[in-house]
Design an enzyme around this catalytic site. Structure first.
Site, short mmCIF file in Angstrom:
data_model
loop_
_atom_site.label_atom_id
_atom_site.label_comp_id
_atom_site.label_asym_id
_atom_site.label_seq_id
_atom_site.Cartn_x
_atom_site.Cartn_y
_atom_site.Cartn_z
N ASP A 211 2.78 -45.28 -22.98
CA ASP A 211 3.17 -46.27 -21.94
C ASP A 211 4.80 -46.44 -22.07
O ASP A 211 5.43 -47.18 -21.20
CB ASP A 211 2.50 -47.61 -22.15
CG ASP A 211 1.09 -47.39 -21.57
OD1 ASP A 211 0.33 -46.24 -21.18
OD2 ASP A 211 0.28 -48.47 -21.82
N PHE A 213 7.04 -44.31 -22.49
CA PHE A 213 7.55 -43.08 -22.53
C PHE A 213 9.19 -43.05 -22.08
O PHE A 213 9.82 -42.43 -22.52
CB PHE A 213 6.87 -42.34 -21.47
CG PHE A 213 7.23 -40.76 -20.95
CD1 PHE A 213 7.12 -39.95 -21.79
CD2 PHE A 213 7.81 -40.84 -19.81
CE1 PHE A 213 7.68 -38.55 -21.52
CE2 PHE A 213 8.43 -39.57 -19.36
CZ PHE A 213 8.18 -38.50 -20.05
N SER A 216 11.11 -44.25 -25.31
CA SER A 216 10.99 -43.98 -26.84
C SER A 216 11.30 -42.39 -26.85
O SER A 216 11.40 -41.68 -25.84
CB SER A 216 9.58 -44.01 -27.05
OG SER A 216 8.55 -43.51 -26.32
N GLY A 228 -0.12 -40.42 -26.61
CA GLY A 228 0.03 -40.54 -25.09
C GLY A 228 -1.29 -40.57 -24.13
O GLY A 228 -2.30 -40.33 -24.83
N GLU A 275 7.53 -43.13 -40.58
CA GLU A 275 8.44 -44.18 -40.15
C GLU A 275 9.86 -44.34 -40.84
O GLU A 275 10.42 -45.25 -41.16
CB GLU A 275 7.57 -45.56 -40.33
CG GLU A 275 6.52 -45.70 -39.59
CD GLU A 275 5.89 -47.08 -39.66
OE1 GLU A 275 6.67 -48.15 -39.87
OE2 GLU A 275 4.44 -47.09 -39.25
N ILE A 281 14.43 -37.05 -38.92
CA ILE A 281 13.67 -35.86 -38.26
C ILE A 281 14.86 -35.61 -37.26
O ILE A 281 15.39 -36.53 -36.53
CB ILE A 281 12.42 -36.34 -37.45
CG1 ILE A 281 11.47 -36.80 -38.44
CG2 ILE A 281 12.07 -35.23 -36.74
CD1 ILE A 281 10.42 -37.60 -38.10
N TYR A 482 -8.09 -50.58 -27.12
CA TYR A 482 -6.86 -51.29 -27.10
C TYR A 482 -7.05 -52.58 -26.63
O TYR A 482 -7.38 -52.90 -25.32
CB TYR A 482 -5.96 -50.38 -26.07
CG TYR A 482 -4.57 -50.59 -26.05
CD1 TYR A 482 -3.42 -49.75 -26.52
CD2 TYR A 482 -4.27 -51.80 -25.11
CE1 TYR A 482 -2.18 -50.05 -26.41
CE2 TYR A 482 -2.77 -51.94 -25.00
CZ TYR A 482 -1.50 -51.29 -25.63
OH TYR A 482 -0.39 -51.20 -25.33
C1 LIG Z 1 5.45 -51.58 -23.82
C2 LIG Z 1 5.17 -50.70 -24.85
C3 LIG Z 1 4.06 -49.78 -24.90
C4 LIG Z 1 3.84 -48.74 -25.72
N1 LIG Z 1 3.17 -47.68 -25.60
C5 LIG Z 1 2.91 -46.83 -26.63
C6 LIG Z 1 1.82 -45.87 -26.26
O1 LIG Z 1 1.23 -45.68 -25.06
N2 LIG Z 1 1.70 -44.84 -27.16
C7 LIG Z 1 2.31 -45.05 -28.14
O2 LIG Z 1 2.04 -44.27 -29.42
N3 LIG Z 1 3.31 -45.95 -28.69
C8 LIG Z 1 3.46 -47.13 -27.78
N4 LIG Z 1 4.13 -48.14 -28.10
C9 LIG Z 1 4.85 -47.95 -29.14
C10 LIG Z 1 6.37 -47.13 -29.49
O3 LIG Z 1 6.55 -46.86 -28.32
C11 LIG Z 1 5.85 -45.85 -30.12
O4 LIG Z 1 5.95 -46.52 -31.55
C12 LIG Z 1 7.28 -44.84 -30.12
O5 LIG Z 1 6.67 -43.85 -30.86
C13 LIG Z 1 8.44 -45.33 -31.02
O6 LIG Z 1 9.42 -44.39 -30.71
P1 LIG Z 1 11.01 -44.73 -30.67
O7 LIG Z 1 11.66 -43.65 -30.41
O8 LIG Z 1 11.02 -46.04 -29.83
O9 LIG Z 1 11.00 -45.20 -32.20
P2 LIG Z 1 12.03 -46.65 -32.88
O10 LIG Z 1 11.29 -47.76 -32.44
O11 LIG Z 1 13.34 -46.38 -32.37
O12 LIG Z 1 11.68 -46.31 -34.30
C14 LIG Z 1 10.24 -46.37 -34.99
C15 LIG Z 1 10.10 -45.82 -36.08
O13 LIG Z 1 10.36 -44.52 -36.19
C16 LIG Z 1 11.60 -44.48 -37.20
N5 LIG Z 1 12.10 -43.04 -36.63
C17 LIG Z 1 12.76 -43.14 -35.28
N6 LIG Z 1 13.28 -41.91 -34.83
C18 LIG Z 1 13.19 -41.33 -36.12
C19 LIG Z 1 13.81 -39.94 -36.59
N7 LIG Z 1 14.43 -39.34 -36.00
N8 LIG Z 1 13.66 -39.49 -37.83
C20 LIG Z 1 12.94 -40.31 -38.69
N9 LIG Z 1 12.41 -41.69 -38.45
C21 LIG Z 1 12.64 -41.96 -36.95
C22 LIG Z 1 12.45 -45.45 -37.17
O14 LIG Z 1 13.06 -45.64 -38.47
C23 LIG Z 1 11.09 -46.30 -37.18
O15 LIG Z 1 10.54 -46.50 -38.52
C24 LIG Z 1 4.51 -48.90 -27.09
C25 LIG Z 1 5.20 -49.95 -27.34
C26 LIG Z 1 5.86 -50.84 -26.12
C27 LIG Z 1 6.90 -51.90 -26.44
#
Ligand SMILES: Cc1cc2nc3c(=O)[nH]c(=O)nc-3n(C[C@H](O)[C@H](O)[C@H](O)COP(=O)(O)OP(=O)(O)OC[C@H]3O[C@@H](n4cnc5c(N)ncnc54)[C@H](O)[C@@H]3O)c2cc1C
Length: 562
Positions: A211, A213, A216, A228, A275, A281, A482
């Site tokens: 959601d 997408f 992130s 997803g 994390e 990565i 969920y």
């Molecule tokens: C409205 C909403 C809806 C959501 N829906 C979903 C969903 O449907 N499915 C789902 O899985 N999640 C969902 N999430 C949660 C979130 O989007 C996921 O956790 C997503 O994978 C985070 O990706 P990001 O790029 O924003 O990472 P960030 O928030 O920037 O980082 C998350 C973690 O990953 C680490 N990280 C990020 N990039 C790297 C890298 N390149 N190397 C090493 N570590 C790294 C960071 O240090 C941190 O610990 C949702 C969140 C919100 C607010």
């Protein structure tokens, strides 16, 4: 050193909420919404006075730690314009988008900000930044889109070292597609829409559509073990990410993209969900699929939640292979109807047809009906056969198909719903989510226990609260539930939020569920990790982090407290 108007092309969300400036949730065109909210949490939208949009002028941001010489060295690696100590950018890189994050940001109650934000443009630059940071005793927190909701980015409040937020946003390219194998090399900082557009241009899709997408990155998906909405067909990111490149002090950890491997405990699995604690990565080799010829989301109604869940279990165990299986409980079905637009929403679809009459004739209680979406993808013959298999199962469980109209609407508005949380916060109400996975045999007990626990928490706070649920991401042996919960804050939003969130998470682990199916651990879910994977499991994880990163360079205190 640059400010927010820097030339680099990295998109960021609002510093105080979800998504981009100028986009928000609106209720005026949804006539059923205000009565729904009044009934659910006792909030009268007509009378509520929304607070003004937070002003950055009101924020007090602590001065950055670190010497000018350190920042100069960083600039020497990535270029002057890709290093910043700009206050707003430091705030943006401090948190994700959890309820707790947003309440604290709005209250100007942030304990610790990153000191400097760095935007590397290549893996070599990532390596050089990591080497420099490690040599200078600094902390590195990798940053993707900043969309996590588990407290995965938050710097430890008492951290005395300089904190570097390493934003991967400039690494946003699909580098190569191995068309023979269906594998794409993708840079870790690519946001969902960017990488999908690059793949689509070559006729491929990643099939991973959380959601979040739009905001992130693929690196973040891997680092949080994301899932997803089409995971039933394409798998979770844990299935999709086959090869990885991870920068650590002293070298790059390289995992080649094998479809499966027997080469000892899986290092790939250790990076998945790490994390940021095991390194940065920089590249993911992902399974990709040819764009499907046909994509259909079919809507079904079931007389009760129990009937619908039983049907989805049978679908998961059958020969059918849908891309999406999702069912909302009666409360979430009511919510979906209430957030539909008058002119062309799901509500209009339901009320504007003979459906309620048909349902009543079947003896259904309209207060208990549950809306389900099942997606099918592939060639027309495949889609037709899948639908036939599913239709028969739905019928056996007393459900009825209502066509593709609601599915089209669901597909269109799925990325808009996240804006609702800021709308509620503006009006003094919380809206947040908790999710978990469990075997099929545990799902109904967990469902009941969680709803009861949330309601008991609301009662203890003396407030009227709401909890609703959907099942998504089905597997052979179980599924993800969920939950979305909401209530009007009293005097202490964080403490009240904790009361409800804790009750829900405890109900999960007490009844055989995991602490999370796809949001990760961060600091938010860490208190329940030992109850989920046993104290011995936590000891193994602690040992891994301590051995691999003895100086705690990478994102300390996440998943397990150091
Ligand atoms: C409205 C909403 C809806 C959501 N829906 C979903 C969903 O449907 N499915 C789902 O899985 N999640 C969902 N999430 C949660 C979130 O989007 C996921 O956790 C997503 O994978 C985070 O990706 P990001 O790029 O924003 O990472 P960030 O928030 O920037 O980082 C998350 C973690 O990953 C680490 N990280 C990020 N990039 C790297 C890298 N390149 N190397 C090493 N570590 C790294 C960071 O240090 C941190 O610990 C949702 C969140 C919100 C607010």
């Amino acid at each position: 050193m640059t400010d927010t108007t820097a030339a680099r092309d990295v998109k960021h969300m609002k510093w105080w909420g979800w998504g981009v400036d100028g986009v928000g949730f609106h209720w005026e065109d949804k006539p059923a919404f205000a009565p729904f909210v009044l009934n659910a949490v006792g909030l009268d939208l007509h009378a509520a006075q929304p607070v003004a949009e937070p002003s950055f002028e009101d924020m007090t941001v602590a001065k950055p730690k670190g010497t000018a010489a350190f920042r100069k060295s960083l600039a020497g690696i990535v270029g002057e314009e890709n290093v910043t100590v700009d206050d707003k950018l430091r705030v943006i890189h401090t948190y994700g988008k959890s309820m707790r994050d947003l309440v604290r940001i709005r209250a100007n109650a942030v304990a610790r900000y990153p000191d400097v934000v760095v935007y590397p443009g290549s893996e070599d630059e990532v390596r050089a930044v990591v080497e420099l940071a490690a040599a200078q005793g600094a902390v590195v927190i990798p940053f993707g889109g900043g969309s996590n909701i588990a407290g995965s980015l938050e710097p430890p409040a008492a951290e005395k070292r300089v904190i570097v937020s390493l934003d991967l946003g400039r690494l946003n390219k699909v580098l190569d597609v191995d068309e023979e194998s269906g594998l794409a090399r993708i840079q870790a900082g690519a946001l969902g829409p960017d990488l999908e557009a690059q793949l689509n241009a070559r006729g491929w899709t990643i099939g991973h559509f959380p959601d979040s997408f739009t905001h992130s990155t693929i690196g973040g998906w891997v680092a949080t073990r994301s899932s997803g909405m089409q995971s039933d067909k394409y798998g979770d990111i844990a299935d999709i990410a086959r090869g990885l490149r991870v920068v650590r002090p002293g070298g790059v950890l390289v995992l080649r993209p094998a479809p499966s491997a027997s080469n000892g405990p899986s290092v790939r699995e250790m990076i998945l969900g790490s994390e940021g604690r095991l390194g940065v990565i920089t590249e993911v080799t992902a399974q990709v699929h040819r764009l499907p010829e046909k994509r259909v989301i079919q809507a079904y109604f079931f007389p009760t939640w129990e009937d619908g869940v039983a049907a989805l279990q049978e679908i998961a165990e059958s020969d059918a292979s849908p891309s999406i299986t999702r069912i909302s409980d009666a409360r979430e079905t009511g919510f979906s109807l209430a957030t539909s637009k008058e002119s062309h929403g799901i509500a209009k679809f339901v009320t504007g047809t003979a459906l309620p009459w048909v349902m009543r004739r079947k003896g259904w209680d309209l207060e208990r009906i549950c809306l389900s979406f099942i997606g099918f993808e592939g060639g027309p013959a495949h889609v037709a056969r899948q639908k036939k298999l599913v239709d028969a199962i739905v019928k056996r469980h007393g459900g009825m198909g209502v066509g593709t109209g609601p599915g089209v609407l669901y597909d269109q508005k799925k990325f808009d719903t996240p804006y609702l949380r800021d709308f509620l916060l503006d009006r003094g109400a919380a809206g947040d989510v908790s999710e978990m996975a469990a075997p099929w045999s545990r799902l109904q007990p967990i469902y009941r226990a969680t709803v009861d626990a949330a309601n008991a928490a609301y009662a203890s706070l003396g407030t009227k609260g709401w909890i609703m649920c959907h099942l998504s991401h089905s597997y052979h042996s179980g599924a993800c539930l969920y939950f979305t919960f909401s209530f009007v804050f009293g005097d202490d939003p964080i403490a009240e939020y904790d009361t409800v969130k804790r009750a829900i998470q405890q109900a999960f682990v007490d009844n055989g569920g995991t602490i999370s199916h796809h949001h990760g651990v961060g600091v938010e879910h860490a208190p329940w990790l030992a109850e989920d994977i046993s104290p011995e499991g936590v000891a193994v994880m602690r040992g891994l982090f301590a051995a691999v990163d003895p100086d705690g360079v990478f994102n300390p205190n996440k998943i397990v407290v150091d």
